[in-house]
Design a protein around this motif. Structure first.
Motif, PDB file in Angstrom:
ATOM      1  N   LEU A 109       0.834  -1.198   0.000  1.00 54.71           N
ATOM      2  CA  LEU A 109       0.000   0.000   0.000  1.00 54.71           C
ATOM      3  C   LEU A 109       0.869   1.249   0.000  1.00 54.71           C
ATOM      4  O   LEU A 109       1.802   1.359   0.794  1.00 54.71           O
ATOM      5  N   LYS A 110       0.541   2.179  -0.907  1.00 58.84           N
ATOM      6  CA  LYS A 110       1.177   3.490  -0.943  1.00 58.84           C
ATOM      7  C   LYS A 110       0.114   4.503  -0.566  1.00 58.84           C
ATOM      8  O   LYS A 110      -1.005   4.443  -1.085  1.00 58.84           O
ATOM      9  N   ALA A 111       0.447   5.422   0.331  1.00 58.42           N
ATOM     10  CA  ALA A 111      -0.540   6.375   0.830  1.00 58.42           C
ATOM     11  C   ALA A 111      -0.078   7.817   0.652  1.00 58.42           C
ATOM     12  O   ALA A 111       1.059   8.156   0.979  1.00 58.42           O
ATOM     13  N   LYS A 112      -0.988   8.631   0.132  1.00 55.91           N
ATOM     14  CA  LYS A 112      -0.761  10.065  -0.013  1.00 55.91           C
ATOM     15  C   LYS A 112      -1.911  10.792   0.667  1.00 55.91           C
ATOM     16  O   LYS A 112      -3.076  10.440   0.456  1.00 55.91           O
ATOM     17  N   VAL A 113      -1.601  11.785   1.467  1.00 55.75           N
ATOM     18  CA  VAL A 113      -2.638  12.562   2.147  1.00 55.75           C
ATOM     19  C   VAL A 113      -3.179  13.601   1.169  1.00 55.75           C
ATOM     20  O   VAL A 113      -2.497  14.560   0.823  1.00 55.75           O
ATOM     21  N   LYS A 114      -4.403  13.379   0.705  1.00 55.73           N
ATOM     22  CA  LYS A 114      -5.013  14.314  -0.248  1.00 55.73           C
ATOM     23  C   LYS A 114      -5.567  15.546   0.454  1.00 55.73           C
ATOM     24  O   LYS A 114      -5.389  16.663  -0.022  1.00 55.73           O
ATOM     25  N   SER A 115      -6.274  15.321   1.580  1.00 53.43           N
ATOM     26  CA  SER A 115      -6.802  16.478   2.307  1.00 53.43           C
ATOM     27  C   SER A 115      -7.080  16.115   3.759  1.00 53.43           C
ATOM     28  O   SER A 115      -7.355  14.956   4.081  1.00 53.43           O
ATOM     29  N   ILE A 116      -6.976  17.131   4.598  1.00 57.02           N
ATOM     30  CA  ILE A 116      -7.285  17.033   6.032  1.00 57.02           C
ATOM     31  C   ILE A 116      -8.192  18.205   6.363  1.00 57.02           C
ATOM     32  O   ILE A 116      -7.842  19.362   6.099  1.00 57.02           O
ATOM     33  N   ILE A 126      -8.619  12.348   3.929  1.00 61.30           N
ATOM     34  CA  ILE A 126      -8.793  11.645   2.660  1.00 61.30           C
ATOM     35  C   ILE A 126      -7.405  11.220   2.196  1.00 61.30           C
ATOM     36  O   ILE A 126      -6.533  12.062   1.962  1.00 61.30           O
ATOM     37  N   ILE A 127      -7.227   9.912   2.109  1.00 58.84           N
ATOM     38  CA  ILE A 127      -5.947   9.315   1.784  1.00 58.84           C
ATOM     39  C   ILE A 127      -6.050   8.627   0.428  1.00 58.84           C
ATOM     40  O   ILE A 127      -6.888   7.740   0.244  1.00 58.84           O
ATOM     41  N   VAL A 146     -11.391   7.315   3.158  1.00 56.67           N
ATOM     42  CA  VAL A 146     -11.789   8.409   4.041  1.00 56.67           C
ATOM     43  C   VAL A 146     -11.858   7.886   5.470  1.00 56.67           C
ATOM     44  O   VAL A 146     -12.579   6.927   5.760  1.00 56.67           O
ATOM     45  N   PHE A 147     -11.067   8.518   6.348  1.00 55.21           N
ATOM     46  CA  PHE A 147     -11.076   8.199   7.779  1.00 55.21           C
ATOM     47  C   PHE A 147     -11.619   9.402   8.535  1.00 55.21           C
ATOM     48  O   PHE A 147     -11.350  10.552   8.162  1.00 55.21           O
ATOM     49  N   LEU A 148     -12.352   9.137   9.602  1.00 54.50           N
ATOM     50  CA  LEU A 148     -12.752  10.179  10.542  1.00 54.50           C
ATOM     51  C   LEU A 148     -12.052   9.906  11.858  1.00 54.50           C
ATOM     52  O   LEU A 148     -12.014   8.761  12.334  1.00 54.50           O
ATOM     53  N   TYR A 149     -11.488  10.964  12.461  1.00 51.25           N
ATOM     54  CA  TYR A 149     -10.784  10.829  13.733  1.00 51.25           C
ATOM     55  C   TYR A 149     -11.372  11.811  14.744  1.00 51.25           C
ATOM     56  O   TYR A 149     -11.709  12.947  14.401  1.00 51.25           O
ATOM     57  N   HIS A 150     -11.485  11.321  15.953  1.00 47.87           N
ATOM     58  CA  HIS A 150     -11.849  12.186  17.079  1.00 47.87           C
ATOM     59  C   HIS A 150     -10.638  12.162  18.003  1.00 47.87           C
ATOM     60  O   HIS A 150     -10.419  11.190  18.729  1.00 47.87           O
ATOM     61  N   PHE A 151      -9.827  13.222  17.924  1.00 47.25           N
ATOM     62  CA  PHE A 151      -8.633  13.317  18.748  1.00 47.25           C
ATOM     63  C   PHE A 151      -8.991  13.714  20.169  1.00 47.25           C
ATOM     64  O   PHE A 151      -9.966  14.431  20.401  1.00 47.25           O
ATOM     65  N   ASN A 152      -8.213  13.243  21.133  1.00 43.88           N
ATOM     66  CA  ASN A 152      -8.372  13.670  22.520  1.00 43.88           C
ATOM     67  C   ASN A 152      -7.987  15.145  22.609  1.00 43.88           C
ATOM     68  O   ASN A 152      -7.165  15.636  21.838  1.00 43.88           O
ATOM     69  N   ASP A 153      -8.573  15.827  23.540  1.00 43.38           N
ATOM     70  CA  ASP A 153      -8.278  17.277  23.699  1.00 43.38           C
ATOM     71  C   ASP A 153      -6.915  17.506  24.244  1.00 43.38           C
ATOM     72  O   ASP A 153      -6.250  16.759  24.809  1.00 43.38           O
TER      73      ASP A 153
END
Length: 153
Positions: A109-116, A126-127, A146-153
């Motif tokens: 797998l090759k991954a490029k970050v298209k947008s955050i 969006i990877i 497409v991943f959704l993340y909920h980061f800790n504060d």
């Protein structure tokens, strides 16, 4: 491997190649187990003799969805996203299969970050995911995960 601890960390990678996973060999056993799990026992996947005799590839091939199901496993070799309450596999967009993965092929797998994007606390990543096949110019597929993340504060 890239470590990401926050939206701000992720944002620094936007528009850039993030990395590649290790190579993973697709065995007939893995194909058969996937066929059992999905109830998809089409002969092109599971009947080695018939595939060699009558199939267009002279070999069994991995299910397209098997190769897609490797994304979480291979993604974890590229990015270590930490400090999250929750990570959601939200979808795949614009996916196209380029060529089949034959039994015993190795994929990477090759991954490029298209947008955050930060959507009021939910980070949408969006990877662009490209599954390369060792020794072949054309990838097995290219699509936007497409991943959704909920980061800790």
């Amino acid at each position: 491997m890239v470590t990401i601890n926050s939206y701000e960390d992720y944002k620094t990678h936007e528009g850039k190649e993030l990395g590649v996973s290790d190579w993973h060999a697709i065995s007939q056993q893995q194909i058969n187990i996937f066929a059992d799990a999905t109830l998809d026992h089409q002969w092109i996947h599971v009947d080695k003799e018939k595939a060699e005799r009558e199939g267009p590839f002279k070999s069994t091939i991995a299910h397209g969805y098997l190769t897609l199901s490797l994304i979480p496993y291979l993604w974890k070799q590229i990015a270590d996203v930490r400090n999250v309450k929750m990570e959601i596999n939200y979808g795949i967009e614009n996916l196209r299969f380029g060529q089949p993965v034959l039994v015993d092929d190795e994929v990477q797998l090759k991954a490029k970050v298209k947008s955050i994007i930060n959507l009021r606390g939910t980070v949408k990543a969006i990877i662009q995911a490209t599954l390369a096949i060792r020794g072949k110019a054309k990838p097995a597929y290219v699509g936007d995960v497409v991943f959704l993340y909920h980061f800790n504060d």
